[in-house]
Design an enzyme around this catalytic site. Structure first.
Site, PDB file in Angstrom:
ATOM      1  N   ARG A  16       0.847  -1.201   0.000  1.00  0.00           N
ATOM      2  CA  ARG A  16       0.000   0.000   0.000  1.00  0.00           C
ATOM      3  C   ARG A  16       0.882   1.251   0.000  1.00  0.00           C
ATOM      4  O   ARG A  16       2.111   1.152  -0.065  1.00  0.00           O
ATOM      5  CB  ARG A  16      -0.952   0.000   1.193  1.00  0.00           C
ATOM      6  CG  ARG A  16      -0.291   0.045   2.544  1.00  0.00           C
ATOM      7  CD  ARG A  16      -1.386   0.110   3.613  1.00  0.00           C
ATOM      8  NE  ARG A  16      -0.898  -0.038   4.954  1.00  0.00           N
ATOM      9  CZ  ARG A  16      -0.373   0.947   5.696  1.00  0.00           C
ATOM     10  NH1 ARG A  16      -0.231   2.147   5.198  1.00  0.00           N
ATOM     11  NH2 ARG A  16       0.009   0.715   6.927  1.00  0.00           N
ATOM     12  N   MET A  18       2.975   4.558  -0.898  1.00  0.00           N
ATOM     13  CA  MET A  18       3.824   4.908  -2.036  1.00  0.00           C
ATOM     14  C   MET A  18       4.370   3.681  -2.753  1.00  0.00           C
ATOM     15  O   MET A  18       4.501   3.682  -3.977  1.00  0.00           O
ATOM     16  CB  MET A  18       4.988   5.783  -1.561  1.00  0.00           C
ATOM     17  CG  MET A  18       4.655   7.246  -1.618  1.00  0.00           C
ATOM     18  SD  MET A  18       6.110   8.240  -1.320  1.00  0.00           S
ATOM     19  CE  MET A  18       6.032   8.407   0.432  1.00  0.00           C
ATOM     20  N   ASP A  60       9.822  -9.338   5.719  1.00  0.00           N
ATOM     21  CA  ASP A  60      10.157  -8.321   6.725  1.00  0.00           C
ATOM     22  C   ASP A  60      11.565  -7.848   6.390  1.00  0.00           C
ATOM     23  O   ASP A  60      12.521  -8.630   6.480  1.00  0.00           O
ATOM     24  CB  ASP A  60      10.087  -8.940   8.126  1.00  0.00           C
ATOM     25  CG  ASP A  60      10.467  -7.942   9.216  1.00  0.00           C
ATOM     26  OD1 ASP A  60      11.072  -6.895   8.907  1.00  0.00           O
ATOM     27  OD2 ASP A  60      10.162  -8.227  10.389  1.00  0.00           O
ATOM     28  N   ASN A  87      11.744   0.761  -0.091  1.00  0.00           N
ATOM     29  CA  ASN A  87      10.665   1.698   0.247  1.00  0.00           C
ATOM     30  C   ASN A  87      10.073   1.492   1.638  1.00  0.00           C
ATOM     31  O   ASN A  87       9.597   2.451   2.246  1.00  0.00           O
ATOM     32  CB  ASN A  87       9.563   1.552  -0.811  1.00  0.00           C
ATOM     33  CG  ASN A  87       8.270   2.220  -0.399  1.00  0.00           C
ATOM     34  OD1 ASN A  87       8.122   3.430  -0.484  1.00  0.00           O
ATOM     35  ND2 ASN A  87       7.309   1.411   0.085  1.00  0.00           N
ATOM     36  N   TYR A 152      13.356   8.387  13.277  1.00  0.00           N
ATOM     37  CA  TYR A 152      13.060   8.505  11.837  1.00  0.00           C
ATOM     38  C   TYR A 152      14.122   9.370  11.153  1.00  0.00           C
ATOM     39  O   TYR A 152      14.660   9.005  10.110  1.00  0.00           O
ATOM     40  CB  TYR A 152      11.662   9.112  11.674  1.00  0.00           C
ATOM     41  CG  TYR A 152      11.129   9.080  10.267  1.00  0.00           C
ATOM     42  CD1 TYR A 152      10.622   7.909   9.717  1.00  0.00           C
ATOM     43  CD2 TYR A 152      11.122  10.227   9.478  1.00  0.00           C
ATOM     44  CE1 TYR A 152      10.130   7.877   8.425  1.00  0.00           C
ATOM     45  CE2 TYR A 152      10.622  10.208   8.194  1.00  0.00           C
ATOM     46  CZ  TYR A 152      10.133   9.036   7.667  1.00  0.00           C
ATOM     47  OH  TYR A 152       9.636   9.006   6.382  1.00  0.00           O
ATOM     48  N   LYS A 156      16.736   8.180   8.308  1.00  0.00           N
ATOM     49  CA  LYS A 156      16.679   8.730   6.944  1.00  0.00           C
ATOM     50  C   LYS A 156      17.967   9.467   6.569  1.00  0.00           C
ATOM     51  O   LYS A 156      18.358   9.479   5.409  1.00  0.00           O
ATOM     52  CB  LYS A 156      15.452   9.633   6.791  1.00  0.00           C
ATOM     53  CG  LYS A 156      14.121   8.882   6.917  1.00  0.00           C
ATOM     54  CD  LYS A 156      13.983   7.770   5.878  1.00  0.00           C
ATOM     55  CE  LYS A 156      12.607   7.120   5.905  1.00  0.00           C
ATOM     56  NZ  LYS A 156      12.442   6.079   4.866  1.00  0.00           N
ATOM     57  N   THR A 190       0.890   9.573   6.988  1.00  0.00           N
ATOM     58  CA  THR A 190       0.716  11.001   7.303  1.00  0.00           C
ATOM     59  C   THR A 190      -0.729  11.370   7.648  1.00  0.00           C
ATOM     60  O   THR A 190      -1.030  12.542   7.847  1.00  0.00           O
ATOM     61  CB  THR A 190       1.157  11.870   6.103  1.00  0.00           C
ATOM     62  OG1 THR A 190       0.497  11.393   4.929  1.00  0.00           O
ATOM     63  CG2 THR A 190       2.647  11.825   5.904  1.00  0.00           C
TER      64      THR A 190
END
Ligand code: NAP
Length: 252
Positions: A16, A18, A60, A87, A152, A156, A190
């Protein structure tokens, strides 16, 4: 002829959000796509909807042995691996003094170790295929700080860095590795975030498909001279605060 015809591409976290948008566009542009995720029902249903050019495999990304199984499944079904979209990702928020260690470790395991394992396992397969392209999904939070998003942000920034160190090694064998830095994108990740605190110059969040265009470009031969680079897809979010400008003489 599609823009990625005959390429075999693995998209993690593709059930699901992006990842699903990337998989849909890549199939439309002629690729064979292997979608992996931990959401097995959604992943299998989505792959069936995309048709014979798609396959779903449970994975996973934080588990090394599941990477070996996923790459083996790709080569067994479609004969080679030319592209990888790292992703899959998770996010959670808390003040730094209250940030749970368990959440820190889980976020780094999925978002950063998952990308590391993906490159480590995919590179030999891409060498067997004569070359390839890896797209690592970082974030605007890999370019700047963001209160509360400590794990996060760390993950990133790490993805952005390891993209460049791996790109240096992979270049000689014809494998290009780049990172994409999305801004505020409309996905489940989001849906509980207050958009009004994001001064986006283009005035709106993006739809997942708008990021897929950058993913497609980096996986296609059109990006043949891109490696170790960063593509920011953020509607201008990181360039500054949008404002109207008035003419004022002698301000300095
Ligand atoms: P999403 O809708 O939550 O999709 C992420 C997918 O990854 C979900 O299906 C999720 O399953 C799966 N996943 C979670 N942990 C996994 C694991 N250990 N192994 C395999 N799959 C796993 O998120 P998204 O918004 O599409 O985000 C995709 C990527 O873009 C992430 O790396 C994210 O950090 C990045 N990104 C997102 C935004 C944004 O605004 N949305 C902005 C910048 C960057 P579960 O639902 O079970 O967790």
């Amino acid at each position: 002829m599609g823009r990625v015809s005959e390429k075999v591409i693995l998209v993690t976290g593709g059930a699901r959000g992006m990842g699903a948008a990337h998989a849909r566009l890549l199939v439309a542009e002629g690729a064979k796509v292997v979608i992996t995720d931990i959401l097995d029902n959604e992943g299998a249903t989505f792959a069936a909807e995309l048709g014979p050019s798609a396959m779903y495999v449970h994975q996973d990304v934080a588990q090394p042995e599941e990477w070996c199984q996923a790459i083996a499944a790709v080569e067994s079904k479609f004969g080679a691996l030319h592209g990888l979209v790292n992703n899959a990702g998770i996010a959670s928020m808390a003040p730094i003094e209250l940030f749970p260690l368990e959440q820190w470790e889980k976020t780094l395991a999925v978002n950063l170790t998952g990308v590391f394992l993906g490159m480590q396992t995919a590179l030999p397969a891409m060498r067997r295929a004569g070359g390839g392209s890896i797209v690592n999904i970082s974030s605007v939070e890999g370019l700047r700080g963001s209160a509360g998003l400590h794990a996060y942000v760390a993950s990133k920034f790490g993805v952005r860095g390891i993209t460049k160190s791996a790109a240096l090694e992979a270049a000689a064998s014809g494998v290009r590795i780049n990172s994409i830095h999305p801004g505020f994108i409309n996905t489940r990740m989001t849906e509980n975030i207050d958009l009004s605190s994001f001064p986006i110059p283009l005035g709106r969040p993006a739809e997942p498909q708008e990021v897929s265009q950058a993913v497609l470009f980096l996986l296609s031969d059109e990006s043949s001279y891109f490696t170790g680079s960063e593509i920011v897809v953020d509607g201008g979010l990181t360039i500054g605060v949008p404002q109207k400008c008035q003419a004022v003489e002698n301000i300095f």
